[in-house]
Scaffold this motif. Structure first.
Motif, PDB file in Angstrom:
ATOM      1  N   ARG A 141      -3.611  43.824  91.008  1.00 11.88           N
ATOM      2  CA  ARG A 141      -4.127  42.943  92.108  1.00 11.88           C
ATOM      3  C   ARG A 141      -2.727  42.828  93.011  1.00 11.88           C
ATOM      4  O   ARG A 141      -3.082  42.676  94.126  1.00 11.88           O
ATOM      5  N   LEU A 144      -2.967  45.502  95.565  1.00 10.79           N
ATOM      6  CA  LEU A 144      -4.153  45.772  96.248  1.00 10.79           C
ATOM      7  C   LEU A 144      -4.058  45.437  97.606  1.00 10.79           C
ATOM      8  O   LEU A 144      -3.702  44.079  97.902  1.00 10.79           O
ATOM      9  N   GLN A 148      -8.581  48.865 100.230  1.00  5.81           N
ATOM     10  CA  GLN A 148      -8.188  49.739  99.097  1.00  5.81           C
ATOM     11  C   GLN A 148      -9.114  48.961  97.999  1.00  5.81           C
ATOM     12  O   GLN A 148      -9.640  48.040  98.074  1.00  5.81           O
ATOM     13  N   ASN A 149      -9.455  49.741  96.850  1.00  3.87           N
ATOM     14  CA  ASN A 149     -10.041  49.338  95.733  1.00  3.87           C
ATOM     15  C   ASN A 149      -9.024  49.468  94.468  1.00  3.87           C
ATOM     16  O   ASN A 149      -8.169  50.271  94.592  1.00  3.87           O
ATOM     17  N   LEU A 150      -9.496  49.000  93.437  1.00  7.29           N
ATOM     18  CA  LEU A 150      -8.741  48.976  92.118  1.00  7.29           C
ATOM     19  C   LEU A 150      -9.531  49.059  90.974  1.00  7.29           C
ATOM     20  O   LEU A 150     -10.506  48.799  90.702  1.00  7.29           O
ATOM     21  N   ALA A 174     -12.306  45.004  92.403  1.00  8.51           N
ATOM     22  CA  ALA A 174     -11.507  45.584  91.359  1.00  8.51           C
ATOM     23  C   ALA A 174     -12.522  45.720  90.232  1.00  8.51           C
ATOM     24  O   ALA A 174     -13.414  44.862  90.113  1.00  8.51           O
TER      25      ALA A 174
END
Length: 401
Positions: A141, A144, A148-150, A174
């Motif tokens: 987190r 990020l 963007q994605n997680l 996320a």
């Protein structure tokens, strides 16, 4: 500047030669042996160390190279320091984040996350992150950024659920996935940048192996707990380590972890009492068994330290199936344990000179493995040892096409 790809192998070979040449100094453990084999060869050093107090040993625990001890200690300390020297990584990668993200994260852990994140510089743009052994996903987190994605891989269902709730609360893109990273079905998406901050032993090794097999474009790890491994003997990763004559047991792999910086005064007092009492018991069990050999004992609850010393020893003897001498002079036996603890801590100063060389040897094995798999690798420090002694960081990326 970090250690460059060109000099990783040269440093590894120099460390390898140093560790091999001085095995008699760092393999024997003062805690389990009343007299160390090297004391015969270096009597002045041994006698000097044995005259020092427990407080004196504690002062130099994290900086054994500063100890003004007799020869050959100064020369060994200088060589160990030179071989262990690693520059800090460039920083400036960190973007500001909302203060709310660090709520409920312990302060020291958040500082480590911040330092790790600030050293993440890559050639390829990051479109998504993979937080390996993520826990609640605090690192992911923090990394990020908009666009963007997680994805977080975590084995503990409770941590997956808690991480998912936190990411939803912060309205972040996320995915928290329940994933055993050691399982055969675990793979790395090629388009994500994988990160692992202090994944233990086999867990971070598995990340490197999966990254290579799945052609992960770039990754960063700060290794930890090299002794958390299923194998009894160390399994080399690189060709250079495989060709080395250095053979490491799981016990040897615990040497780099013996440096601590975070324990409070109460924890240190409890640790010292536990060790002194175990050492006092060890002297008694040698007498009872009629053998000058260390007897391994189980890990005991802290409540045992509230017992009187005689009860502690007799209860531990009962666990091990032995009977202690009935005429034991208990105050003298306890004092002998504390005296031996002072000797152990001071004699460990010699062994501690090799903590960082061995750790760097292990991290370089990982770096060379990644090089062999086609990665460009950088190695450096991402924070000071005061924040965490496990401050070595590997950044790896595949060359641009």
């Amino acid at each position: 500047m970090s250690l460059t790809p060109a000099n990783l192998l040269n440093r590894f070979r120099a460390l390898d030669a140093f560790l091999l040449a001085h095995q008699p100094l760092w393999r024997p453990k003062p805690f389990t042996e009343l007299t160390l084999p090297w004391e015969t060869a270096h009597p002045d050093l041994a006698q000097w160390l044995r005259t020092r107090t427990l407080d004196q040993a504690e002062t130099e625990h994290n900086h054994p190279e500063r100890l003004a001890a007799p020869a050959p200690y100064p020369a060994l300390a200088a060589q160990a320091a030179a071989l262990s020297a690693v520059p800090s990584l460039p920083t400036g990668a960190l973007q500001p984040c909302p203060p709310r993200l660090k709520v409920d994260v312990p302060g020291r852990k958040w500082q480590q996350i911040e330092a790790f994140a600030d050293a993440l510089t890559f050639q390829h743009p990051v479109t998504g992150w993979l937080d390996w052994c993520a826990g609640k996903g605090h690192l992911g987190r923090r990394l990020l950024q908009p666009g963007q994605n997680l994805t977080c891989y975590e084995y503990d269902p409770a941590l997956v659920e808690a991480g998912h709730a936190l990411s939803q609360h912060h309205q972040l893109s996320a995915e928290h996935r329940l994933q055993n990273v050691m399982a055969a079905d675990c793979h790395l998406p090629v388009d994500k940048t994988a990160v692992a901050l202090h994944a233990c032993g086999d867990l971070h090794v598995r990340l490197l192996q999966r990254a290579a097999a799945d052609h992960c474009r770039q990754l960063a790890i700060a290794p930890c707990c090299y002794n958390r491994t299923e194998a009894d003997q160390y399994q080399p990763m690189s060709e250079a380590a495989a060709a080395s004559n250095l053979r490491l047991s799981r016990d040897d792999l615990g040497l780099p972890l013996s440096e601590t910086v975070t324990a409070g005064a109460r924890v240190r007092r409890q640790r010292d009492q536990s060790m002194a009492w175990r050492l006092g018991f060890d002297l008694l069990q040698r007498q009872a068994r009629g053998t000058d050999q260390y007897l391994p004992t189980p890990s005991l609850p802290s409540a045992w330290l509230a017992k009187p010393f005689p009860d502690y020893c007799n209860d531990l003897a009962q666990l091990k199936g032995i009977t202690l001498p009935p005429a034991t002079h208990w105050p003298a036996a306890e004092a002998a344990g504390w005296h031996r603890l002072a000797n152990v801590r001071n004699l460990e100063g010699v062994r501690n000179l090799f903590r960082r060389p061995l750790e760097l040897w292990l991290v370089l094995d990982r770096a060379l493995y990644l090089q062999e798999k086609g990665y460009e690798v950088r190695l450096g420090l991402f924070c000071t040892s005061h924040l965490t002694p496990r401050n070595l960081m590997l950044l790896a990326q595949r060359p641009k096409a």
